[in-house]
Scaffold this active site. Structure first.
Site, PDB file in Angstrom:
ATOM      1  N   ARG A  31      15.957 -41.970  36.791  1.00 19.51           N
ATOM      2  CA  ARG A  31      14.855 -41.092  37.222  1.00 19.51           C
ATOM      3  C   ARG A  31      13.872 -40.846  36.079  1.00 19.51           C
ATOM      4  NH1 ARG A  31      15.218 -35.598  37.644  1.00 19.51           N
ATOM      5  NH2 ARG A  31      17.406 -35.636  38.260  1.00 19.51           N
TER       6      ARG A  31
ATOM      7  N   TYR B 137      -9.004 -41.301  50.646  1.00 18.10           N
ATOM      8  CA  TYR B 137      -7.872 -41.777  51.437  1.00 18.10           C
ATOM      9  C   TYR B 137      -7.344 -40.636  52.335  1.00 18.10           C
ATOM     10  CZ  TYR B 137      -3.259 -43.622  52.481  1.00 18.10           C
ATOM     11  OH  TYR B 137      -2.130 -44.045  53.131  1.00 18.10           O
TER      12      TYR B 137
ATOM     13  N   ASP C 148      -8.941 -43.257  42.382  1.00 18.68           N
ATOM     14  CA  ASP C 148      -8.042 -44.149  43.122  1.00 18.68           C
ATOM     15  C   ASP C 148      -8.672 -45.539  43.061  1.00 18.68           C
ATOM     16  OD1 ASP C 148      -6.774 -45.667  45.137  1.00 18.68           O
ATOM     17  OD2 ASP C 148      -6.340 -43.866  46.318  1.00 18.68           O
TER      18      ASP C 148
ATOM     19  N   LYS D  94      -0.451 -51.967  47.944  1.00 16.47           N
ATOM     20  CA  LYS D  94      -1.557 -52.788  48.416  1.00 16.47           C
ATOM     21  C   LYS D  94      -1.644 -54.065  47.569  1.00 16.47           C
ATOM     22  CE  LYS D  94      -1.877 -49.318  51.132  1.00 16.47           C
ATOM     23  NZ  LYS D  94      -2.633 -48.118  50.864  1.00 16.47           N
TER      24      LYS D  94
END
Ligand SMILES: *Cc1c(COP(=O)(O)O)cnc(C)c1O
Length: 390
Positions: free
Chosen positions: A59, A112, A183, A208
């Site tokens: 983590r 977005y 972004d 993406k």
């Protein structure tokens, strides 16, 4: 950045090889482990004291994930990066690390949709307000920014592909003491490096283009060592949206071909957009490469764009008649996809950015994949023919 270097050649040099070759393997191994053991008490204590940096628990730090982070940092001309389990985990962590109750964010319109939902729901509950501005209107941005903690942008934006003058907006944010976040999923690090334009933090949905094969959901944040360090210490381990080693390995594989994929998406996307622009039943094509103007920091265009039909086409019938373009969200993979705005406007879960930002129900978004531009243009033509309302 040395602008005389071809950005694709620079990226290929970063991506072709790795600095370390475990077992002399050309592909890095997946460190698919939750924890790492220590050889002695002394080493364990040294690590806990922060005197030695080495993996303890996945983590926090994992070698496969770290390799991915270093590659994306290099591509974006940043000092450091953190991988996340999704683009939204990257966005939420980058924003939440720097805001507190009472703060204000200035955000460009047409961000977005799920970033918009985060801002309008969760941040609202935290008493963080978000003001939306048209990022192309520099005076509006200048008026909105004083007192803001963050400036959040996307260029080009979702759906209508508004292109922003990223360098100017980053400068205005900096003059006002606001941390700027962009972004950069659409352009990928191949066609835009916002850190070189003065932006503070870059976020990606690596689901993406970075992944590029529609088989992984992931995200990444890139920036200076200082800002990434703040995200790492303030928020990252506690929200827990960690990128997994196997997903990092898939992303490393995807990255190898990112430059050539982007060039292919660009060429096919432009061709399809130009063909659509010739049609009398298409009233607008929202593609940043079609205007003659400057691209404002963009060095190329990708395969995602939208267009708008006039009233003569039944959009549901058009979508059902397509063979290569599949009905599906997301984008950035090898396959061509279509999303009609009228479906998104009908989405049950609000708030709805398509309605709130005014995306017409006649708009259709395409992702142009790698099937070949001629079959894709032919597919669109036959589907429009089928969908003509008589
Ligand atoms: C898909 C997407 C996101 C969210 O990324 P996930 O990996 O799906 O969480 C963020 N920004 C843009 C522009 C996107 O297209």
């Amino acid at each position: 950045m040395n602008t005389s270097v071809d950005p694709l050649a620079r990226a290929m040099a970063i991506l072709a090889h790795d600095s370390e070759h475990a077992y002399e393997a050309v592909v890095p191994p997946i460190a698919q482990t939750s924890l790492f053991t220590f050889s002695s008490y002394a080493e364990m204590e040294e690590t806990y004291r922060g005197q030695k940096v080495r993996p303890t628990y996945t983590r926090g730090l994992n070698p496969t994930v770290r390799l991915f982070e270093e590659k994306v940092a290099a591509l974006e001309c940043g000092e450091d990066a953190i991988g996340f389990a999704s683009g939204m985990a990257a966005i939420a962590s980058a924003v939440l690390a720097f805001v507190q109750p009472g703060d204000r964010i200035v955000c460009v319109e047409h961000v977005y949709p799920d970033a918009y939902r985060l801002f309008q729901t969760y941040l609202k509950r935290m008493n963080v307000t978000v003001d939306y501005v048209d990022g192309r209107d520099h005076d509006a941005v200048r008026r909105a920014l004083p007192g803001a903690r963050l400036f959040y942008m996307e260029s080009p934006t979702s759906w209508l592909m508004h292109v922003h003058d990223v360098a100017t907006l980053a400068r205005v944010a900096r003059e006002n003491g606001a941390i700027s976040i962009i972004d950069n999923s659409w352009a990928s690090p191949i066609f835009q490096q916002p850190l070189t334009l003065g932006v503070d933090l870059v976020v990606h949905s690596a689901s993406k283009y970075i992944g590029g094969h529609s088989d992984v959901v992931a995200g990444v944040v890139v920036g200076s060592g200082g800002l990434i360090g703040e995200i790492r210490s303030r928020i990252y381990p506690y929200l827990g949206g960690k990128l997994s080693p196997f997903d990092a390995w898939l992303l490393l594989r995807g990255l190898r071909t990112l430059p050539i994929r982007m060039r292919a998406h660009e060429a096919a996307g432009l061709h399809v957009a130009r063909e659509l622009a010739k049609r009398s039943d298409v009233v607008a094509v929202y593609h940043p490469g079609l205007s003659n103007g400057l691209l404002d920091g963009l060095q190329g265009t990708s395969g995602l764009f939208s267009f708008e039909f006039d009233g003569s086409v039944d959009i549901a019938r058009f979508a059902d008649s397509l063979r290569f373009f599949k009905l599906g969200v997301s984008w950035g993979g090898h396959e061509s996809l279509v999303v009609p705005a009228q479906v998104v406007r009908a989405q049950a879960a609000g708030p709805n950015s398509a309605i709130d930002f005014g995306v017409s129900a006649r708009v259709v978004r395409l992702h142009v994949g790698l099937e070949g531009q001629d079959v894709l243009v032919a597919d669109l033509s036959q589907a429009i023919r089928e969908a003509k309302m008589s």
